[in-house]
Design a protein around this motif. Sequence first.
Motif, PDB file in Angstrom:
ATOM      1  N   TYR A  15       0.842  -1.208   0.000  1.00  0.00           N
ATOM      2  CA  TYR A  15       0.000   0.000   0.000  1.00  0.00           C
ATOM      3  C   TYR A  15       0.877   1.259   0.000  1.00  0.00           C
ATOM      4  CZ  TYR A  15      -3.044   3.685   1.954  1.00  0.00           C
ATOM      5  OH  TYR A  15      -3.698   4.866   2.190  1.00  0.00           O
ATOM      6  N   GLN A  29      -7.447   1.515   3.722  1.00  0.00           N
ATOM      7  CA  GLN A  29      -7.869   2.809   4.267  1.00  0.00           C
ATOM      8  C   GLN A  29      -8.944   2.648   5.350  1.00  0.00           C
ATOM      9  OE1 GLN A  29      -8.617   5.050   0.662  1.00  0.00           O
ATOM     10  NE2 GLN A  29      -6.425   5.469   0.382  1.00  0.00           N
ATOM     11  N   ILE A  32      -6.984   1.505   8.474  1.00  0.00           N
ATOM     12  CA  ILE A  32      -6.247   2.606   9.127  1.00  0.00           C
ATOM     13  C   ILE A  32      -7.149   3.293  10.151  1.00  0.00           C
ATOM     14  CG2 ILE A  32      -5.182   4.888   8.750  1.00  0.00           C
ATOM     15  CD1 ILE A  32      -4.252   3.874   5.993  1.00  0.00           C
ATOM     16  N   GLU A  46       6.203   4.094   6.247  1.00  0.00           N
ATOM     17  CA  GLU A  46       6.389   5.338   5.495  1.00  0.00           C
ATOM     18  C   GLU A  46       7.662   6.061   5.930  1.00  0.00           C
ATOM     19  OE1 GLU A  46       2.247   6.988   6.153  1.00  0.00           O
ATOM     20  OE2 GLU A  46       2.559   7.483   4.060  1.00  0.00           O
ATOM     21  N   GLU A  50      10.847   6.974   3.723  1.00  0.00           N
ATOM     22  CA  GLU A  50      11.244   8.380   3.645  1.00  0.00           C
ATOM     23  C   GLU A  50      12.733   8.522   3.989  1.00  0.00           C
ATOM     24  OE1 GLU A  50       8.232  10.870   5.357  1.00  0.00           O
ATOM     25  OE2 GLU A  50       9.648  12.518   5.680  1.00  0.00           O
ATOM     26  N   ALA A  53      14.880   7.278   1.225  1.00  0.00           N
ATOM     27  CA  ALA A  53      14.997   8.274   0.155  1.00  0.00           C
ATOM     28  C   ALA A  53      15.935   9.408   0.572  1.00  0.00           C
ATOM     29  CB  ALA A  53      13.611   8.817  -0.197  1.00  0.00           C
ATOM     30  N   MET A  54      15.818   9.848   1.826  1.00  0.00           N
ATOM     31  CA  MET A  54      16.675  10.930   2.325  1.00  0.00           C
ATOM     32  C   MET A  54      18.148  10.508   2.295  1.00  0.00           C
ATOM     33  SD  MET A  54      14.904  13.635   3.124  1.00  0.00           S
ATOM     34  CE  MET A  54      13.274  14.206   3.617  1.00  0.00           C
ATOM     35  N   ALA A  57      19.603  10.988  -1.147  1.00  0.00           N
ATOM     36  CA  ALA A  57      19.194  12.236  -1.785  1.00  0.00           C
ATOM     37  C   ALA A  57      20.252  12.724  -2.778  1.00  0.00           C
ATOM     38  CB  ALA A  57      18.943  13.307  -0.727  1.00  0.00           C
TER      39      ALA A  57
ATOM     40  N   ASN B  30      13.241  21.131   1.405  1.00  0.00           N
ATOM     41  CA  ASN B  30      13.397  19.990   2.301  1.00  0.00           C
ATOM     42  C   ASN B  30      13.244  18.630   1.640  1.00  0.00           C
ATOM     43  OD1 ASN B  30      13.689  20.783   5.364  1.00  0.00           O
ATOM     44  ND2 ASN B  30      12.501  22.371   4.319  1.00  0.00           N
ATOM     45  N   TYR B  31      12.508  18.572   0.520  1.00  0.00           N
ATOM     46  CA  TYR B  31      12.228  17.262  -0.051  1.00  0.00           C
ATOM     47  C   TYR B  31      12.740  17.051  -1.481  1.00  0.00           C
ATOM     48  CZ  TYR B  31       9.174  16.610   3.986  1.00  0.00           C
ATOM     49  OH  TYR B  31       8.693  16.486   5.250  1.00  0.00           O
ATOM     50  N   ALA B  34      15.617  14.431  -1.910  1.00  0.00           N
ATOM     51  CA  ALA B  34      15.193  13.029  -1.688  1.00  0.00           C
ATOM     52  C   ALA B  34      14.400  12.537  -2.892  1.00  0.00           C
ATOM     53  CB  ALA B  34      14.369  12.923  -0.419  1.00  0.00           C
ATOM     54  N   ASN B  65      -4.789  19.771  -3.280  1.00  0.00           N
ATOM     55  CA  ASN B  65      -6.085  19.514  -2.635  1.00  0.00           C
ATOM     56  C   ASN B  65      -6.473  18.040  -2.662  1.00  0.00           C
ATOM     57  OD1 ASN B  65      -7.032  21.947  -1.502  1.00  0.00           O
ATOM     58  ND2 ASN B  65      -7.328  22.762  -3.568  1.00  0.00           N
ATOM     59  N   SER B  70      -5.140  11.605   6.000  1.00  0.00           N
ATOM     60  CA  SER B  70      -5.621  10.410   6.706  1.00  0.00           C
ATOM     61  C   SER B  70      -5.195   9.137   5.980  1.00  0.00           C
ATOM     62  CB  SER B  70      -7.149  10.466   6.841  1.00  0.00           C
ATOM     63  OG  SER B  70      -7.750  10.190   5.597  1.00  0.00           O
ATOM     64  N   LYS B  71      -4.799   9.269   4.717  1.00  0.00           N
ATOM     65  CA  LYS B  71      -4.424   8.082   3.938  1.00  0.00           C
ATOM     66  C   LYS B  71      -2.922   7.809   3.964  1.00  0.00           C
ATOM     67  CE  LYS B  71      -8.390   8.473   0.890  1.00  0.00           C
ATOM     68  NZ  LYS B  71      -8.865   9.000  -0.398  1.00  0.00           N
ATOM     69  N   GLY B  72      -2.154   8.789   4.450  1.00  0.00           N
ATOM     70  CA  GLY B  72      -0.711   8.553   4.505  1.00  0.00           C
ATOM     71  C   GLY B  72       0.071   9.847   4.671  1.00  0.00           C
ATOM     72  N   ARG B  73       1.379   9.693   4.829  1.00  0.00           N
ATOM     73  CA  ARG B  73       2.231  10.858   5.037  1.00  0.00           C
ATOM     74  C   ARG B  73       2.394  11.644   3.733  1.00  0.00           C
ATOM     75  NH1 ARG B  73       5.714  10.727   9.554  1.00  0.00           N
ATOM     76  NH2 ARG B  73       7.380  11.731   8.391  1.00  0.00           N
ATOM     77  N   PHE B  75       5.139  12.831   2.379  1.00  0.00           N
ATOM     78  CA  PHE B  75       6.232  12.375   1.526  1.00  0.00           C
ATOM     79  C   PHE B  75       5.814  11.157   0.701  1.00  0.00           C
ATOM     80  CE2 PHE B  75      10.039   9.971   0.457  1.00  0.00           C
ATOM     81  CZ  PHE B  75      10.789  10.952  -0.161  1.00  0.00           C
ATOM     82  N   THR B  76       5.054  10.240   1.308  1.00  0.00           N
ATOM     83  CA  THR B  76       4.592   9.047   0.596  1.00  0.00           C
ATOM     84  C   THR B  76       3.752   9.446  -0.622  1.00  0.00           C
ATOM     85  OG1 THR B  76       4.520   7.862   2.691  1.00  0.00           O
ATOM     86  CG2 THR B  76       3.364   6.856   0.842  1.00  0.00           C
ATOM     87  N   ASN B  80       5.093   8.816  -4.427  1.00  0.00           N
ATOM     88  CA  ASN B  80       4.315   7.939  -5.308  1.00  0.00           C
ATOM     89  C   ASN B  80       3.831   8.695  -6.542  1.00  0.00           C
ATOM     90  OD1 ASN B  80       4.768   5.735  -3.728  1.00  0.00           O
ATOM     91  ND2 ASN B  80       2.791   5.789  -2.673  1.00  0.00           N
ATOM     92  N   ARG B  83       6.945   8.933  -8.699  1.00  0.00           N
ATOM     93  CA  ARG B  83       7.303   7.648  -9.323  1.00  0.00           C
ATOM     94  C   ARG B  83       6.359   7.322 -10.471  1.00  0.00           C
ATOM     95  NH1 ARG B  83       6.160   4.163  -5.365  1.00  0.00           N
ATOM     96  NH2 ARG B  83       6.716   2.426  -6.685  1.00  0.00           N
TER      97      ARG B  83
END
Lengths: 267, 180
Positions: A15, A29, A32, A46, A50, A53-54, A57, B30-31, B34, B65, B70-73, B75-76, B80, B83
């Motif tokens: 996921y 979902q 969760i 996650e 992350e 990936a960092m 970088a 910051n990102y 990465a 938007n 609630s579905k994830g961070r 960065f994820t 994604n 990718r």
Amino acid sequence: MEVQEIISSGILETYVLGLTSAEDTARVQVWIKQYPEVAAEINEIEEAMEKLAMAQAVEPNAAVKSKILNSISIKPDTSVKENNTKIYSISPVWKWVAAASIILLLGSVIFNYVYYNKYQTVNYENALTRQQLQNQDSQLAQLNSQLDMLNHNMSVVQSKYSEPVSLHGMDVAPNAAAKIFWMKNTGEVYLDPSNLPDAPAGKQYQLWAIVDGKPEDAGMIVKTKKGEQYQIQKMKSFGNAQAFAVTLETEGGNPTPKGAMYVMGKM
Amino acid sequence: MQQAIKYSEEELILLLKKQDTSAFSYLYDNYSAAIFGVITRMVEEHHLAEDILQEAFVKIWNNFNQYDSSKGRLFTWMINLTRNLTIDTLRSKGFKKQQKISQDEKSVINYQDGGFNTAKFDTIGLRKQLAILKPEQQIVIELAYFNGYTQEEIAKEIGIPIGTVKTRIRSAILELRKLM
């Protein structure tokens, strides 16, 4: 499905990697929200990805950021986007290209205007110069022909064989005069009639040689074509003559003298 | 450089939903490295990689938007999105999946033979992390994360059931989690 079973199945990892089908995604979902352990596990997966990936970088070129900020700053605001209005923005590069090409065009127009004017002026000056050159050429040709004539006259006067004979004015024209140059070696006769008065219209001077007491026709006296002047001219040749005389005859001359005698001179 | 300001992820998300450009600038600072690291692992051509990075961040800005915390961070969601964009770009540019597979077949053999050679790879940082993994764990991360393979494709490629693909990915990520 038990919470531990969900966690250990590997579905949460797929996921996070975005590999689950739409159906599985929806199921995850729900879990969760349903199970705090699932939410916590996903958060840890996650974070691990992350950090991975960092850890690898790669700093992109600094120009990329300004390109991105440029392209988002000229995007329409959200209210316009919701209306589905398409706004076509022109990239700043093309604005510069357009500005540069307008400047180049203006430069070219000015350049062309200036140089067309210069071209016109030079063209005019060139035509003027050519005209002047032609005038000078014809003047030179005229001078040359005059010089030829003078040279010819001088050669007659200067010849060692030439014997000059002055013809003096008669009663009709006491101031008139003429000169004969008789070539002793060839018998050629040259006449300088430049001191004769102008012949009236319809009349022409005629030279006579007095041979054995009788006048013989020695030729008509002509004016040069240019300048309407009398020049030294070659007349008929005589082996010997006692005297020369000029009379005013009708145009074309007469076999024997009929008009008044203007000048005469003895050898 | 806005070193004085440091946003929490919640603040950053809130500001980005309001289309705050300075928050977006912070997000990039910051990102981007990465995210660019992942792109360069997937795309060899440097200029193309930068173009994709640019397109990805514009997409992140325009579609912010759609992000649901609630579905994830955050960065994820970003990685994604990036990718998928990279895979779509490569496919639209005619990078055939078949070619990728044949290359990967070679690397599978290498993994299985234990002849894995770290010097071959330029992304040393990532390699160091992944070198901890067992070869069969490396290959699933490689295919799933960097080559955009679906679970079915990975299963077919390696010749294992889909259930095993999942557990192998899990065990690989568990190893990485221990390391981090």
